[in-house]
Design a protein around this motif. Structure first.
Motif, mmCIF file in Angstrom:
data_model
loop_
_atom_site.group_PDB
_atom_site.id
_atom_site.type_symbol
_atom_site.label_atom_id
_atom_site.label_comp_id
_atom_site.label_asym_id
_atom_site.label_seq_id
_atom_site.Cartn_x
_atom_site.Cartn_y
_atom_site.Cartn_z
ATOM 1 N N GLY A 15 0.821 -1.214 0.000
ATOM 2 C CA GLY A 15 0.000 0.000 0.000
ATOM 3 C C GLY A 15 0.854 1.263 0.000
ATOM 4 O O GLY A 15 0.588 2.212 -0.739
ATOM 5 N N GLN A 16 1.898 1.300 0.820
ATOM 6 C CA GLN A 16 2.804 2.450 0.868
ATOM 7 C C GLN A 16 3.579 2.578 -0.446
ATOM 8 O O GLN A 16 3.818 3.678 -0.929
ATOM 9 N N PHE A 17 3.966 1.434 -1.013
ATOM 10 C CA PHE A 17 4.708 1.438 -2.275
ATOM 11 C C PHE A 17 3.902 2.086 -3.393
ATOM 12 O O PHE A 17 4.439 2.865 -4.177
ATOM 13 N N LEU A 18 2.618 1.757 -3.487
ATOM 14 C CA LEU A 18 1.784 2.312 -4.558
ATOM 15 C C LEU A 18 1.783 3.833 -4.524
ATOM 16 O O LEU A 18 1.820 4.491 -5.560
ATOM 17 N N LYS A 19 1.746 4.419 -3.331
ATOM 18 C CA LYS A 19 1.781 5.878 -3.207
ATOM 19 C C LYS A 19 3.183 6.416 -3.541
ATOM 20 O O LYS A 19 3.317 7.382 -4.274
ATOM 21 N N LEU A 20 4.214 5.758 -3.036
ATOM 22 C CA LEU A 20 5.590 6.191 -3.286
ATOM 23 C C LEU A 20 5.930 6.167 -4.778
ATOM 24 O O LEU A 20 6.622 7.040 -5.285
ATOM 25 N N ALA A 21 5.407 5.180 -5.496
ATOM 26 C CA ALA A 21 5.680 5.031 -6.927
ATOM 27 C C ALA A 21 4.747 5.884 -7.781
ATOM 28 O O ALA A 21 4.787 5.798 -9.010
ATOM 29 N N MET A 29 -6.534 5.131 -1.279
ATOM 30 C CA MET A 29 -6.918 4.529 -2.556
ATOM 31 C C MET A 29 -6.358 3.112 -2.718
ATOM 32 O O MET A 29 -6.760 2.395 -3.633
ATOM 33 N N ALA A 30 -5.454 2.692 -1.855
ATOM 34 C CA ALA A 30 -4.755 1.411 -2.024
ATOM 35 C C ALA A 30 -5.714 0.226 -2.053
ATOM 36 O O ALA A 30 -5.602 -0.632 -2.927
ATOM 37 N N LYS A 31 -6.647 0.166 -1.113
ATOM 38 C CA LYS A 31 -7.565 -0.980 -1.052
ATOM 39 C C LYS A 31 -8.373 -1.084 -2.340
ATOM 40 O O LYS A 31 -8.509 -2.163 -2.912
ATOM 41 N N TRP A 32 -8.904 0.030 -2.808
ATOM 42 C CA TRP A 32 -9.668 0.036 -4.058
ATOM 43 C C TRP A 32 -8.786 -0.373 -5.232
ATOM 44 O O TRP A 32 -9.171 -1.214 -6.044
ATOM 45 N N PHE A 33 -7.587 0.210 -5.334
ATOM 46 C CA PHE A 33 -6.683 -0.073 -6.449
ATOM 47 C C PHE A 33 -6.343 -1.560 -6.502
ATOM 48 O O PHE A 33 -6.362 -2.175 -7.573
ATOM 49 N N LEU A 34 -6.049 -2.139 -5.350
ATOM 50 C CA LEU A 34 -5.674 -3.557 -5.301
ATOM 51 C C LEU A 34 -6.843 -4.469 -5.672
ATOM 52 O O LEU A 34 -6.636 -5.537 -6.229
ATOM 53 N N SER A 35 -8.066 -4.043 -5.411
ATOM 54 C CA SER A 35 -9.221 -4.865 -5.771
ATOM 55 C C SER A 35 -9.539 -4.780 -7.260
ATOM 56 O O SER A 35 -10.171 -5.672 -7.814
ATOM 57 N N GLU A 36 -9.087 -3.720 -7.931
ATOM 58 C CA GLU A 36 -9.406 -3.493 -9.339
ATOM 59 C C GLU A 36 -8.283 -3.865 -10.308
ATOM 60 O O GLU A 36 -8.511 -3.908 -11.513
ATOM 61 N N ASP A 46 -0.283 -10.976 -6.168
ATOM 62 C CA ASP A 46 -0.504 -10.695 -4.747
ATOM 63 C C ASP A 46 -1.297 -9.407 -4.623
ATOM 64 O O ASP A 46 -0.950 -8.405 -5.245
ATOM 65 N N GLN A 47 -2.354 -9.421 -3.862
ATOM 66 C CA GLN A 47 -3.218 -8.249 -3.700
ATOM 67 C C GLN A 47 -3.229 -7.761 -2.249
ATOM 68 O O GLN A 47 -4.041 -6.920 -1.897
ATOM 69 N N ARG A 48 -2.335 -8.271 -1.400
ATOM 70 C CA ARG A 48 -2.354 -7.900 0.021
ATOM 71 C C ARG A 48 -1.717 -6.536 0.238
ATOM 72 O O ARG A 48 -0.539 -6.331 -0.025
ATOM 73 N N ARG A 49 -2.501 -5.616 0.755
ATOM 74 C CA ARG A 49 -2.044 -4.244 0.995
ATOM 75 C C ARG A 49 -0.871 -4.213 1.961
ATOM 76 O O ARG A 49 0.018 -3.373 1.852
ATOM 77 N N GLY A 50 -0.844 -5.135 2.927
ATOM 78 C CA GLY A 50 0.217 -5.155 3.934
ATOM 79 C C GLY A 50 1.425 -5.987 3.556
ATOM 80 O O GLY A 50 2.343 -6.136 4.366
ATOM 81 N N ARG A 51 1.461 -6.526 2.344
ATOM 82 C CA ARG A 51 2.610 -7.333 1.881
ATOM 83 C C ARG A 51 3.889 -6.511 2.003
ATOM 84 O O ARG A 51 3.976 -5.388 1.521
ATOM 85 N N LYS A 52 4.887 -7.069 2.664
ATOM 86 C CA LYS A 52 6.155 -6.361 2.855
ATOM 87 C C LYS A 52 7.035 -6.536 1.630
ATOM 88 O O LYS A 52 7.309 -7.648 1.202
ATOM 89 N N LEU A 53 7.488 -5.426 1.095
ATOM 90 C CA LEU A 53 8.399 -5.431 -0.048
ATOM 91 C C LEU A 53 9.789 -5.072 0.452
ATOM 92 O O LEU A 53 9.962 -4.149 1.237
#
Length: 71
Positions: A15-21, A29-36, A46-53
């Protein structure tokens, strides 16, 4: 060639990565983005918002690009 995203910490959540990138404008918006959208981390979906990268992880988002986590 993947876009490189530099980390200043040991890991970042998906979730943090999506905003940083700049894929999404806000963390909310992360939860919605990952579901779509399909997201592949190191070739696996992988669609888990909390997945550690971590450093070395490769993220592919069809239609948005390919990213590589660096330190």
């Amino acid at each position: 060639m993947p876009e490189k995203i530099k980390l200043n910490t040991e890991f970042i959540t998906l979730g943090q990565f999506l905003k940083l990138a700049d894929v999404i404008q806000s963390g909310g918006m992360a939860k919605w983005f990952l579901s779509e959208n399909d997201i592949f981390i190191n070739g696996e979906q992988d669609q888990r918002r909390g997945r550690k990268l971590r450093t070395g992880d490769r993220i592919q988002i069809p239609g948005f690009g390919e990213f590589l986590i660096t330190d």
